[in-house]
Design a protein around this motif. Structure first.
Motif, mmCIF file in Angstrom:
data_model
loop_
_atom_site.group_PDB
_atom_site.id
_atom_site.type_symbol
_atom_site.label_atom_id
_atom_site.label_comp_id
_atom_site.label_asym_id
_atom_site.label_seq_id
_atom_site.Cartn_x
_atom_site.Cartn_y
_atom_site.Cartn_z
ATOM 1 N N LEU A 24 10.976 -13.411 -70.158
ATOM 2 C CA LEU A 24 11.111 -12.200 -69.345
ATOM 3 C C LEU A 24 10.274 -11.062 -69.896
ATOM 4 O O LEU A 24 9.770 -10.221 -69.143
ATOM 5 C CB LEU A 24 12.585 -11.779 -69.274
ATOM 6 C CG LEU A 24 13.515 -12.791 -68.609
ATOM 7 C CD1 LEU A 24 14.965 -12.313 -68.659
ATOM 8 C CD2 LEU A 24 13.098 -13.037 -67.160
ATOM 9 N N GLY A 25 10.104 -11.044 -71.221
ATOM 10 C CA GLY A 25 9.422 -9.923 -71.867
ATOM 11 C C GLY A 25 7.922 -9.952 -71.698
ATOM 12 O O GLY A 25 7.307 -8.940 -71.347
ATOM 13 N N LEU A 26 7.313 -11.135 -71.962
ATOM 14 C CA LEU A 26 5.857 -11.213 -71.858
ATOM 15 C C LEU A 26 5.465 -11.302 -70.392
ATOM 16 O O LEU A 26 6.118 -11.977 -69.604
ATOM 17 C CB LEU A 26 5.341 -12.437 -72.614
ATOM 18 C CG LEU A 26 5.520 -12.449 -74.130
ATOM 19 C CD1 LEU A 26 4.925 -13.725 -74.709
ATOM 20 C CD2 LEU A 26 4.865 -11.228 -74.758
ATOM 21 N N PRO A 27 4.350 -10.638 -70.041
ATOM 22 C CA PRO A 27 3.892 -10.738 -68.649
ATOM 23 C C PRO A 27 3.229 -12.088 -68.390
ATOM 24 O O PRO A 27 2.673 -12.696 -69.304
ATOM 25 C CB PRO A 27 2.873 -9.605 -68.557
ATOM 26 C CG PRO A 27 2.389 -9.428 -69.953
ATOM 27 C CD PRO A 27 3.522 -9.779 -70.870
ATOM 28 N N ASP A 28 3.309 -12.588 -67.156
ATOM 29 C CA ASP A 28 2.639 -13.827 -66.803
ATOM 30 C C ASP A 28 1.141 -13.615 -66.781
ATOM 31 O O ASP A 28 0.653 -12.544 -66.420
ATOM 32 C CB ASP A 28 3.101 -14.295 -65.411
ATOM 33 C CG ASP A 28 4.456 -14.966 -65.494
ATOM 34 O OD1 ASP A 28 4.926 -15.189 -66.633
ATOM 35 O OD2 ASP A 28 5.046 -15.257 -64.431
ATOM 36 N N SER A 29 0.387 -14.661 -67.176
ATOM 37 C CA SER A 29 -1.059 -14.578 -67.137
ATOM 38 C C SER A 29 -1.519 -14.517 -65.684
ATOM 39 O O SER A 29 -0.928 -15.162 -64.805
ATOM 40 C CB SER A 29 -1.663 -15.803 -67.821
ATOM 41 O OG SER A 29 -2.943 -16.054 -67.295
ATOM 42 N N ALA A 30 -2.570 -13.790 -65.452
ATOM 43 C CA ALA A 30 -3.053 -13.615 -64.083
ATOM 44 C C ALA A 30 -3.701 -14.883 -63.548
ATOM 45 O O ALA A 30 -3.866 -15.049 -62.344
ATOM 46 C CB ALA A 30 -4.040 -12.442 -64.033
ATOM 47 N N GLU A 31 -4.118 -15.797 -64.469
ATOM 48 C CA GLU A 31 -4.805 -17.006 -64.016
ATOM 49 C C GLU A 31 -3.898 -17.946 -63.239
ATOM 50 O O GLU A 31 -4.349 -18.742 -62.429
ATOM 51 C CB GLU A 31 -5.390 -17.753 -65.229
ATOM 52 C CG GLU A 31 -6.626 -17.073 -65.787
ATOM 53 C CD GLU A 31 -7.154 -17.806 -67.003
ATOM 54 O OE1 GLU A 31 -7.378 -19.031 -66.887
ATOM 55 O OE2 GLU A 31 -7.313 -17.163 -68.057
ATOM 56 N N HIS A 32 -2.588 -17.907 -63.553
ATOM 57 C CA HIS A 32 -1.656 -18.782 -62.852
ATOM 58 C C HIS A 32 -1.263 -18.187 -61.512
ATOM 59 O O HIS A 32 -1.137 -16.974 -61.389
ATOM 60 C CB HIS A 32 -0.380 -18.962 -63.693
ATOM 61 C CG HIS A 32 -0.518 -20.064 -64.702
ATOM 62 N ND1 HIS A 32 -0.355 -21.385 -64.399
ATOM 63 C CD2 HIS A 32 -0.831 -20.009 -66.017
ATOM 64 C CE1 HIS A 32 -0.544 -22.118 -65.484
ATOM 65 N NE2 HIS A 32 -0.850 -21.288 -66.492
ATOM 66 N N PRO A 33 -1.129 -19.012 -60.496
ATOM 67 C CA PRO A 33 -0.624 -18.490 -59.222
ATOM 68 C C PRO A 33 0.749 -17.848 -59.460
ATOM 69 O O PRO A 33 1.537 -18.341 -60.272
ATOM 70 C CB PRO A 33 -0.524 -19.735 -58.339
ATOM 71 C CG PRO A 33 -0.687 -20.914 -59.227
ATOM 72 C CD PRO A 33 -1.366 -20.463 -60.465
ATOM 73 N N ILE A 34 1.030 -16.801 -58.767
ATOM 74 C CA ILE A 34 2.288 -16.087 -58.981
ATOM 75 C C ILE A 34 3.455 -16.961 -58.542
ATOM 76 O O ILE A 34 3.470 -17.496 -57.425
ATOM 77 C CB ILE A 34 2.290 -14.753 -58.206
ATOM 78 C CG1 ILE A 34 1.213 -13.841 -58.775
ATOM 79 C CG2 ILE A 34 3.662 -14.072 -58.269
ATOM 80 C CD1 ILE A 34 0.832 -12.693 -57.854
ATOM 81 N N ALA A 35 4.404 -17.121 -59.456
ATOM 82 C CA ALA A 35 5.571 -17.950 -59.144
ATOM 83 C C ALA A 35 6.491 -17.213 -58.200
ATOM 84 O O ALA A 35 6.777 -16.034 -58.397
ATOM 85 C CB ALA A 35 6.310 -18.300 -60.430
#
Ligand SMILES: Nc1ncnc2c1ncn2[C@@H]1O[C@H](COP(=O)(O)OP(=O)(O)O)[C@@H](O)[C@H]1O
Ligand SMILES: [Mg+2]
Lengths: 336, 260
Positions: A42-53
């Motif tokens: 929850l703390g770390l942001p998702d990488s932009a390379e992955h499609p948004i879940a």
């Protein structure tokens, strides 16, 4: 025997409080691991390379795990019996949670692994949940093939092996054939079998049966050949007839070998199952994995692999359970 | 007319070994074993003791000569002749109880005789161990179980091939007493192979002393001592030295009146 072991554990628990305390700490580990993984997720942001879940399934799964870990910890405080079992397993469970967290970091969080081939856990879980009914259909198809083929193969294998072991004339004519045809991997028969069987299902079943049949046959025969002669002799002096000897001395004495054959056959049958589905079928987990791979839907491939490994795991567990039931008399004699 | 007992006449038995040589295991064996007697076969290893038992059991067949039991030719193994091997051959996959019940089940007479199994478990002192598997018991207990298994279907003859050879001295002496007790109670003909001279004198009515290459009988000694026999009585020791001399051991005659 089990009683003795149980009481031993209890006494060590009483006489070494330091040891018991240090182990009690281990029951907290899964909570710490799950909480940590949740914070990272929850703390770390998702990488932009992955499609948004769309849905945060992994976070949800971690919450469930955290809840379980909490319940287990509390149960452990009140039940000594549960704690002794749980505290030895707890470090392992924590390790699994940390591994999942590592996967989470390497994929969704940092995209260190190639995004196409290593989808985020959210997506893999998403496939398992959203595609559930379709995967179930494939699962049932595979299970049916596996069970029917396995049962036919095991039955024929044991029968052939017993006949080879006890009937010299049968061995004279059949054994060379078994030796020549048996070692060919059953998947190699595919081109021939596909054209000689009316349906893909019957062809696949046959190949799975063939894969189980050969090792079972050879090891059953081997088991019978290795029975010490005095067992047969003593049975004869007790007035046992030939058929009685086969069923009450030959088969039980060859059981341990038979199970090794069945185990080898089962492993071969998984290979055959997946290959058969990949080549011929229009359904089944093997087909699903292959199909999704061609669509480059790697999240689905992983979901298929997880289900496949579950099938194999359950099947082997079932076989071991059966073995332990049938071979109780071997407890403490041989281990394999 | 031959009535009762085992009669062995002019037996010759050869084997072909791995090197394709012919071994004369038994030559010119003549032996009468009366019903209800206890006979021991003694001799160095390789003199054909086991072969004699196996011939009586019907597990092997003689090259020439005849073997009869109660006047009838012995042709194949049968439940009228129980066999107890040197190594207990209990089936490891059966519990002690099922091992002992095996011969009754094999002959399809278990239902009406189920109580007999318990009787024999009792007889050999294995009560409480019925549901154990052989590997969970000691060697002595396993031998007791195989004894019970061999006699549960009331054979006329019990053949014992070095039955107590693998046991320690104390267990062995206990087992000898138990064997004698069962022999008296059940009134069986017993033939026992042994390489223990004391054991042979302690239990037997007659002792068959054998010698190897070719296997033959050198002397049949009748033991005329009242039972129970004292293992250290002078008569016992005399028999002992007599048999040892026959076996070419202990050249000097013992003096019954020597003092320590
Ligand atoms: N099945 C067999 N094949 C070849 N030789 C055998 C076989 N059984 C016994 N013999 C030989 O016969 C002889 C007598 O054997 P055996 O009756 O076992 O002696 P014992 O019991 O007195 O030690 C031995 O020389 C043994 O090697
Ligand atoms: Mg012998």
């Amino acid at each position: 025997m089990a009683d003795i072991k149980g009481s031993e554990v209890e006494t060590t628990g009483k006489t070494a409080p330091g040891f018991a305390k240090s182990i009690k700490i281990s029951t907290i580990l899964p909570i710490v691991a799950a909480a940590g993984a949740l914070i990272v997720n929850l703390g770390l942001p998702d990488s932009a390379e992955h499609p948004i879940a769309e849905h945060h399934y992994f976070a949800g799964a971690l919450c469930v795990l955290l809840a379980f870990a909490g319940i287990a910890f509390i149960t452990g405080i009140f039940s000594q019996k549960f704690r002794t079992v749980y505290q030895s397993k707890a470090p392992f469970y924590s390790g699994i949670i940390l591994f999942l967290s590592l996967c989470d970091i390497l994929t969704a969080k940092t995209a260190l692994l190639p995004v196409l081939y290593f989808p985020s856990l959210d997506r893999v879980l998403g496939v398992l949940i959203e595609d559930f009914s379709f995967i179930c259909k494939c699962l049932i198809y595979s299970l049916r093939l596996q069970f029917v083929g396995w049962l036919c193969g095991a039955f024929c294998g044991i029968s052939t092996g017993v006949a080879l072991g006890f009937i010299p004339q049968f061995k004279y004519w059949t054994y060379p054939l078994v030796r020549i045809l048996g070692p060919i991997p059953s998947t190699a028969w595919f081109p021939l079998v596909l054209v000689s069987f009316p349906t893909v299902v019957s062809a696949s079943t046959f190949l799975i049966a063939l894969a189980v049949w050969f090792p079972t046959t050879v090891l059953t025969m081997n088991g019978i050949n290795n029975i010490q002669n005095s067992y047969f002799e003593v049975a004869e002096t007790m007035g046992a007839s030939k058929t009685y000897v086969i069923f009450h001395v030959g088969i039980p004495a060859a059981m341990p070998h038979m199970f090794i054959g069945l185990f080898n056959g089962t492993c071969a049958s998984f290979i055959t199952l997946v290959t058969a589905e990949m080549i011929g079928a229009k359904c089944g987990i093997g087909w699903y994995i292959n199909w999704q791979k061609e669509m480059m839907a790697y999240a689905n491939v992983y979901a298929g692999l997880i289900v496949m490994s579950l099938i194999c795991y359950c099947f082997i567990t079932l076989l071991f359970y059966l073995r332990d039931k049938v071979l109780v008399w071997q407890k403490g004699v041989i281990k394999w | 007319m031959v009535e009762g007992g085992i009669s062995i006449s002019n037996i010759k038995k050869t084997f072909t070994n791995v090197q394709n040589e012919t071994i004369t295991a038994l030559l010119n064996i003549n032996l009468k074993i009366p019903t209800g007697s206890l006979t021991s076969l003694i001799g160095p290893s390789g003199c054909g003791k086991s072969t004699v038992l196996r011939l009586i059991a019907g597990l092997n067949h003689p090259d020439s000569g005849t073997l009869t039991l109660d006047g009838k030719q012995i042709e194949k193994p049968g439940s009228d002749r129980g066999f107890m091997f040197q190594q207990h051959t209990l089936f490891p996959w059966l519990t002690i109880r099922n091992n002992i019940a095996f011969s009754l089940k094999a002959q399809n007479i278990y239902k009406e005789n189920a109580s007999r199994v318990d009787e024999f478990i009792d007889l050999v002192g294995l009560k409480g161990f019925e549901n154990y598997y052989p590997h969970q018991l000691s060697g002595g207990m396993c031998q007791r179980a195989s004894l019970a298994r061999a006699i549960v279907s009331h054979p006329k003859v019990l053949l014992l091939d070095e039955p107590f050879g693998a046991l320690d001295a104390f267990t062995r002496m206990n087992m000898q007493d138990e064997l004698l007790r069962i022999w008296k109670e059940r009134n069986m003909t017993m033939i026992m192979v042994t390489h223990d001279v004391d054991e042979a004198i302690y239990v037997s009515d007659q002792i068959v002393v054998m010698s190897p290459r070719p296997g033959r009988i050198i002397k049949i000694v009748d033991v005329k001592l009242a039972r129970p026999r004292a293992r250290s009585s002078n008569d016992f020791l005399l028999y002992r030295s007599k048999i040892l001399r026959l076996l070419n051991f202990g050249g000097t005659e013992i003096q019954p009146e020597f003092s320590i």
